[in-house]
Design a protein around this motif. Structure first.
Motif, PDB file in Angstrom:
ATOM      1  N   GLY A  88      61.238  18.511 102.912  1.00 48.05           N
ATOM      2  CA  GLY A  88      61.047  17.093 103.191  1.00 48.05           C
ATOM      3  C   GLY A  88      61.812  16.223 102.212  1.00 48.05           C
ATOM      4  N   LEU A 112      55.561   8.622 109.106  1.00 46.32           N
ATOM      5  CA  LEU A 112      56.791   8.390 108.353  1.00 46.32           C
ATOM      6  C   LEU A 112      56.478   8.151 106.880  1.00 46.32           C
ATOM      7  CD1 LEU A 112      58.619   6.019 110.822  1.00 46.32           C
ATOM      8  CD2 LEU A 112      59.402   8.267 110.147  1.00 46.32           C
ATOM      9  N   GLU A 114      54.114   8.952 104.921  1.00 51.97           N
ATOM     10  CA  GLU A 114      53.558   9.980 104.039  1.00 51.97           C
ATOM     11  C   GLU A 114      54.645  10.779 103.331  1.00 51.97           C
ATOM     12  OE1 GLU A 114      51.029  12.651 106.133  1.00 51.97           O
ATOM     13  OE2 GLU A 114      52.521  13.154 107.654  1.00 51.97           O
ATOM     14  N   VAL A 115      55.815  10.877 103.937  1.00 55.93           N
ATOM     15  CA  VAL A 115      56.915  11.590 103.289  1.00 55.93           C
ATOM     16  C   VAL A 115      57.317  10.867 102.006  1.00 55.93           C
ATOM     17  CG1 VAL A 115      59.226  12.467 103.572  1.00 55.93           C
ATOM     18  CG2 VAL A 115      57.742  12.304 105.540  1.00 55.93           C
ATOM     19  N   ARG A 118      54.543  10.969  99.338  1.00 54.99           N
ATOM     20  CA  ARG A 118      54.422  12.278  98.702  1.00 54.99           C
ATOM     21  C   ARG A 118      55.592  12.582  97.785  1.00 54.99           C
ATOM     22  NH1 ARG A 118      54.482  16.293  96.443  1.00 54.99           N
ATOM     23  NH2 ARG A 118      53.765  18.369  97.000  1.00 54.99           N
ATOM     24  N   HIS A 119      56.814  12.308  98.265  1.00 53.82           N
ATOM     25  CA  HIS A 119      57.976  12.773  97.508  1.00 53.82           C
ATOM     26  C   HIS A 119      58.566  11.737  96.572  1.00 53.82           C
ATOM     27  CE1 HIS A 119      58.196  16.662  99.394  1.00 53.82           C
ATOM     28  NE2 HIS A 119      58.200  16.126 100.602  1.00 53.82           N
TER      29      HIS A 119
ATOM     30  N   LYS C 210      54.216  20.495 108.205  1.00 55.46           N
ATOM     31  CA  LYS C 210      54.523  21.446 107.142  1.00 55.46           C
ATOM     32  C   LYS C 210      55.939  21.270 106.651  1.00 55.46           C
ATOM     33  CE  LYS C 210      51.730  25.253 108.829  1.00 55.46           C
ATOM     34  NZ  LYS C 210      51.853  26.608 109.357  1.00 55.46           N
ATOM     35  N   ALA C 211      56.852  21.038 107.603  1.00 53.74           N
ATOM     36  CA  ALA C 211      58.273  20.906 107.228  1.00 53.74           C
ATOM     37  C   ALA C 211      58.505  19.720 106.319  1.00 53.74           C
ATOM     38  CB  ALA C 211      59.129  20.787 108.484  1.00 53.74           C
ATOM     39  N   LYS C 212      57.605  18.757 106.363  1.00 53.88           N
ATOM     40  CA  LYS C 212      57.794  17.567 105.535  1.00 53.88           C
ATOM     41  C   LYS C 212      57.356  17.798 104.099  1.00 53.88           C
ATOM     42  CE  LYS C 212      55.578  14.650 108.270  1.00 53.88           C
ATOM     43  NZ  LYS C 212      55.136  13.381 108.888  1.00 53.88           N
ATOM     44  N   GLY C 213      56.744  18.917 103.834  1.00 50.34           N
ATOM     45  CA  GLY C 213      56.378  19.257 102.472  1.00 50.34           C
ATOM     46  C   GLY C 213      55.252  18.425 101.901  1.00 50.34           C
ATOM     47  N   ILE C 214      54.332  17.967 102.757  1.00 47.86           N
ATOM     48  CA  ILE C 214      53.255  17.128 102.228  1.00 47.86           C
ATOM     49  C   ILE C 214      52.123  17.943 101.639  1.00 47.86           C
ATOM     50  CG2 ILE C 214      53.704  15.158 103.702  1.00 47.86           C
ATOM     51  CD1 ILE C 214      51.650  16.164 105.618  1.00 47.86           C
ATOM     52  N   LEU C 218      46.878  18.182 102.830  1.00 46.13           N
ATOM     53  CA  LEU C 218      47.093  17.045 103.712  1.00 46.13           C
ATOM     54  C   LEU C 218      47.327  17.479 105.147  1.00 46.13           C
ATOM     55  CD1 LEU C 218      49.267  14.300 101.990  1.00 46.13           C
ATOM     56  CD2 LEU C 218      46.982  14.113 102.948  1.00 46.13           C
ATOM     57  N   ARG C 222      44.643  15.636 107.172  1.00 52.69           N
ATOM     58  CA  ARG C 222      45.119  14.461 107.886  1.00 52.69           C
ATOM     59  C   ARG C 222      45.654  14.795 109.273  1.00 52.69           C
ATOM     60  NH1 ARG C 222      49.535  11.188 104.845  1.00 52.69           N
ATOM     61  NH2 ARG C 222      47.855  10.505 103.516  1.00 52.69           N
TER      62      ARG C 222
END
Lengths: 328, 306, 307
Positions: A88, A112, A114-115, A118-119, C210-214, C218, C222
């Motif tokens: 991500g 959108l 949350e990416v 988080r990062h 999962k691919a977003k790495g959260i 979460l 969520r």
């Protein structure tokens, strides 16, 4: 310059009830910074599973082994917390079916934002604003309104744009796009490719475009890798493979694609059927369907050998192949 | 739509799929499902046990040493006693428990069978009418079904029993009448889609009789779901009937059912445990097996589950 | 959301109305009444009794009187227990039954959801197997049987809990009844949740999450739980019905001071008033709860609100 993504000897295996399927075999390739690599193959060639494996998104019964170095860090074998740092943020993936790839119970802006939260450590309001900006960039009109809606209120094309926006929010070094236009209308496809071209140019992203559509390859990619039955059978620049293919399968793919310019001729599909991944033939996996085969092909598996100029092929046949166009 | 249970979902999906295929493909779908079922060991063993229980329940009494209402004055409230051929013991009235268990099982099974048939019939009619007329009538009828789903239907059965007294017929009809909801939904779905097809066919064939069309399309498509529906419903009915009998509102003396036996046995379970244990074990075994069969069917029809 | 809620309430009213009407007429038109017993009453006394209970009026009049009183919360006199009205009788037992029922409902639903999630996450490992066992017992064994078995084992043989009875505020007396009552519901809810969770975890949108790495937490909380809850929430309506009917038995077996006891007695004595009154009460409770469930469902699944 060092490749941004370096994959060596990647194996992806799936455990079934009584057998094991080797979906990706000994795959090695590299992606240079800023370039677009097309990965081409039929369904079942392992092209999607290879990258799912790299991203750690395989199904429960799947295992990926080997090396997949993103800017030096091997993604395979990373503990999940560290993998989540990278996913991500430094490498992102978008998928084939936009209709089911977004969570139907959450608003677009939540998914959108949350990416970024988080990062990049943004707070929610800032993240939403950045998300709306990105939506505009990917060509969604009335971005603020769309962001505040649920996915079911958007069309397929719009949803895919949302996916692209979501993937690029953190300006990842690598974007993997798994057949992003396959499920969309042809007209929307063309727009989508333009969008890709613009974005990777603006952000300097290295792109892996997984597709079975050679038109997409021609329009977007610098280099291409052809996969068959889990293996890479040929790699090189797009021009090299289009005009001087060295593997019979590549030739077959080119020949079976109808060209709009030439006069009408019968389509020539590749004879035979894709192999059963649970029971692969001995020797070269392609030999049952190959018009250029000879005795060596029945027994030995050809390795991917590098040719002058940086391209490679996995075939024992030495001479250049003749394209149908040249023969006519 | 709120109120749909798992049985519903499985059956509706199955019925819908059958509709889309023509008869031979539909038959092979059912055959595939059956083959998958046969591979499920738990289900196969359960089927065997159920068949065994049914056989014993109906044929057993001819071989049993005691008859279910016969009183043995020499053995009142006695634990299992092989010398007197009271293998399960006797109850407070000196009646042989084994014989009573056999009779009770018989009764429970009969009620289950009849009630299932009743529910299939009612459900089919209701669903067919609702689907055939469509529009407002359909909306109202289906709304009723939706509401009924959430209602404590057992209470309604109890009302019926309170009013009309405790006759076996009432039991069959009463329980059956409250289990028809799923059947109605399926048949309605079938009828609705059939109506669409029917118009097309009628237009093409120039007035083919509706009966033939109904006969040719609805019936074959229904056999599969009906059988499966029956299998999934039978345990529910057995539980309902046991529940009613347990309360004293179901099967009456001198007949008995597993529910009544358990009710009587529970009262004295401390001292005469066998009176509770035997009918309980039979009931639980029967239900357990039927549940495994039901689960097997569900898995067979919808392989991606689990 | 408010719109939707109002719409649901309005759609429930005609249902309640029809149901009450149906009940009333079925009861009145039925053969035999509460006063027709083994001993025939002298004609005059019978006539007087009927008059006192308004049963000598033409049927439509009786109906109107009944509805009128209903709306005032008056469920009429009990046909059999002469000194109390139905409302009073129900009032005696209702608070207890409601407390028992709701406690069991909430406990069973919460635990069921948790258990289902755990079983889905640890598929084919021990939490899953434990769950399968619990489900088997809860779904297969009828609650009247579980009640007796538990009572025997824990109440009599082991003497861990009191075998029955109740006095206000005594928790140990409630442990077994609530366990029995919760079991079936917990079994069904957890089974549903497990299946639903497994299905949700296999979807494309979870893959995207999962691919977003959260992070796994979460993704679960969520992204996965909300959609997975949908089938479970759908089931809560019928689930509550089963629970309430279950409470009849549990109260009977454990000798608890709830409505259940009165209801069963009334049914056996053919006391129209009480039976009808209880059923109406149950129906109202269930309708209200279904409304809440529908609202919950609409919150979870945005599509429903706007359709």
């Amino acid at each position: 310059m060092a490749p941004i993504l370096n994959v060596k000897h990647l194996d992806v295996k799936f455990e079934l009830h009584k057998s094991e399927v080797h979906a990706v075999r000994d795959l090695s390739f590299s992606l240079e910074p800023g370039e677009t690599l097309a990965v081409v193959g039929e369904s079942g060639s392992g092209k999607s599973q290879a990258f799912m494996g790299v991203m750690g998104l395989l199904a429960k019964n799947g295992r990926a082994t080997g090396v997949a170095e993103l800017a030096g860090t091997n993604m395979l074998g990373l503990p999940s917390r560290e993998l989540d740092e990278i996913r991500g943020r430094d490498i992102a993936m978008i998928f084939q079916d936009p209709m089911t790839s977004l969570n139907p119970t959450l608003k677009v802006q939540t998914q959108l934002a949350e990416v970024l939260v988080r990062h990049q450590g943004y707070d929610q309001p800032r993240a939403i604003r950045a998300a709306i900006e990105m939506l505009e960039r990917v060509g969604i009109s009335e971005p603020a309104r769309r962001a505040n809606s649920y996915p079911y209120e958007l069309s397929g094309g719009m949803r895919q744009r949302v996916m692209i926006a979501m993937a690029l929010l953190c300006r990842p070094k690598v974007l993997i796009a798994d057949e992003p236009t396959t499920a969309l209308d042809v007209t929307v496809q063309a727009q989508m490719l333009d969008l890709f071209r613009t974005l990777i140019h603006d952000f300097g992203t290295s792109l892996v475009m997984i597709t079975h559509d050679l038109g997409v390859v021609a329009g977007l990619a610098d280099r291409m890798m052809v996969m068959y039955a889990g293996r890479a059978v040929e790699t090189g620049t797009v021009d090299e493979l289009f005009y001087d293919p060295r593997h019979p399968y590549t030739l077959g793919l080119l020949n079976s694609t109808p060209h709009i310019e030439e006069r009408a001729r019968r389509l020539s599909p590749i004879t035979g059927a894709p192999p059963n991944m649970e029971h692969l033939p001995d020797g070269c996996v392609f030999h049952p369907r190959c018009p250029y085969r000879f005795d060596r092909c029945f027994a030995e598996v050809p390795a991917l050998t590098t040719l002058p100029g940086g391209r490679s092929k996995a075939c024992f046949y030495g001479a250049p192949l003749i394209r149908k166009e040249d023969a006519a | 739509m709120a109120g749909i249970t798992a049985k519903d979902v499985v059956l509706t999906r199955y019925a819908d799929t059958l509709q889309k295929l023509d008869a031979p493909k539909g038959r092979s779908l059912t055959q595939d499902a059956l083959r998958r079922l046969m591979r499920n060991r738990a289900a196969v063993i359960s089927i065997a046990i159920v068949v065994l229980i049914v056989l014993i329940a109906f044929i057993g009494p001819y071989f049993a040493p005691w008859e279910y209402s016969k009183v043995d004055w020499t053995a009142i409230r006695k634990p299992p006693d092989f010398s007197k051929a009271h293998y399960f013991g006797t109850d407070a009235n000196g009646r042989d428990l084994l014989a009573r268990c056999l009779q009770g099982t018989q009764m429970s099974l009969i009620v289950a069978a009849v009630a299932t048939i009743v529910s299939v019939v009612i459900g089919t009619f209701y669903g067919a009418i609702s689907g055939y007329f469509g529009g407002r009538i359909d909306a109202v009828m289906m709304r009723f079904v939706d509401i009924m789903y959430a209602m404590p239907y057992v209470l309604f059965v109890i009302i019926l029993v309170v009013i009309f007294g405790r006759s076996p017929v009432l039991l069959f009809v009463g329980i059956g009448a409250l289990e028809w909801l799923t059947m109605a939904r399926i048949v309605r779905g079938q009828t609705l889609s059939l109506k669409e097809r029917e118009f097309i066919e009628a237009a093409r064939a120039g007035g083919a009789k509706s009966q033939t069309i109904i006969g040719r399309h609805i019936v074959p498509n229904l056999t599969g779901p009906v059988v499966i529906y029956a299998t999934l419903t039978v345990p529910e009915i057995i539980i309902t009937e046991s529940f009613l009998s347990y309360l004293g509102l179901g099967v009456q003396e001198p007949q008995t059912s597993l529910g009544t036996l358990i009710s009587a046995g529970a009262q004295v379970a401390e001292s005469q445990t066998w009176l509770l244990a035997f009918p309980a074990v039979i009931l639980v075994t029967l239900l357990l097996c039927l549940t495994y069969i039901g689960d097997g069917l569900r898995d067979a029809l919808d392989p991606k589950d689990r | 959301m408010l719109n939707y809620a109002l719409k649901r309430v309005l759609s429930m009213l005609p249902v309640a109305f029809i149901a009450v009407t149906a009940c009333f007429f079925v009861m009145r038109l039925a053969p035999g009444g509460p006063f027709d017993r083994e001993r025939a009453l002298p004609a005059e006394i019978k006539a007087n009794l009927l008059a006192a209970y308004n049963m000598d009026q033409p049927l439509p009049v009786q109906y109107l009187l009944y509805v009128w009183r209903l709306l005032h919360g008056d469920l009429g006199p009990s046909m059999v227990v002469k000194t109390y009205s139905v409302s009073e009788l129900l009032g005696l037992g209702l608070p207890f039954t409601l407390t028992l029922g709701f406690s069991a409902f909430i406990i069973a639903t919460t635990m069921g959801i948790l258990a289902g999630v755990l079983a889905a996450l640890y598929q084919n490992k021990w939490p899953d197997y434990v769950l399968v066992l619990v489900v088997m017992v809860g779904v297969v064994v009828p609650n009247f049987l579980t009640a007796h078995i538990l009572q025997l084992v824990f109440g009599v043989y082991l003497d861990w809990f009191p075998a029955g009875g109740y006095f206000p505020g005594s928790i140990p007396h409630l442990v077994m009844p609530i366990t029995v009552l919760s079991l079936a519901h917990l079994a069904r809810v957890s089974r549903l949740m497990r299946g639903s969770m497994i299905e949700v975890l296999g979807t494309n949108y979870i893959r995207t999450a999962k691919a977003k790495g959260i992070g796994a937490r979460l993704v679960l909380i969520r992204h996965a739980i909300k959609p997975a809850l949908l089938p479970v929430v759908s089931y809560l309506g019928p689930g509550l019905s089963y629970l309430l009917t279950g409470s009849l038995v549990v109260e009977q077996v454990f000798g608890l001071p709830g409505i259940g006891k009165y209801f069963i007695q009334a049914a056996l004595n053919r006391d129209y008033g009480l039976v009808l009154g209880t059923v109406i009460l149950y129906m109202v409770i269930i309708l209200v709860l279904n409304l809440i469930v529908d609202l919950l469902y609409a919150w979870l699944d945005p599509k429903v609100k706007y359709s």
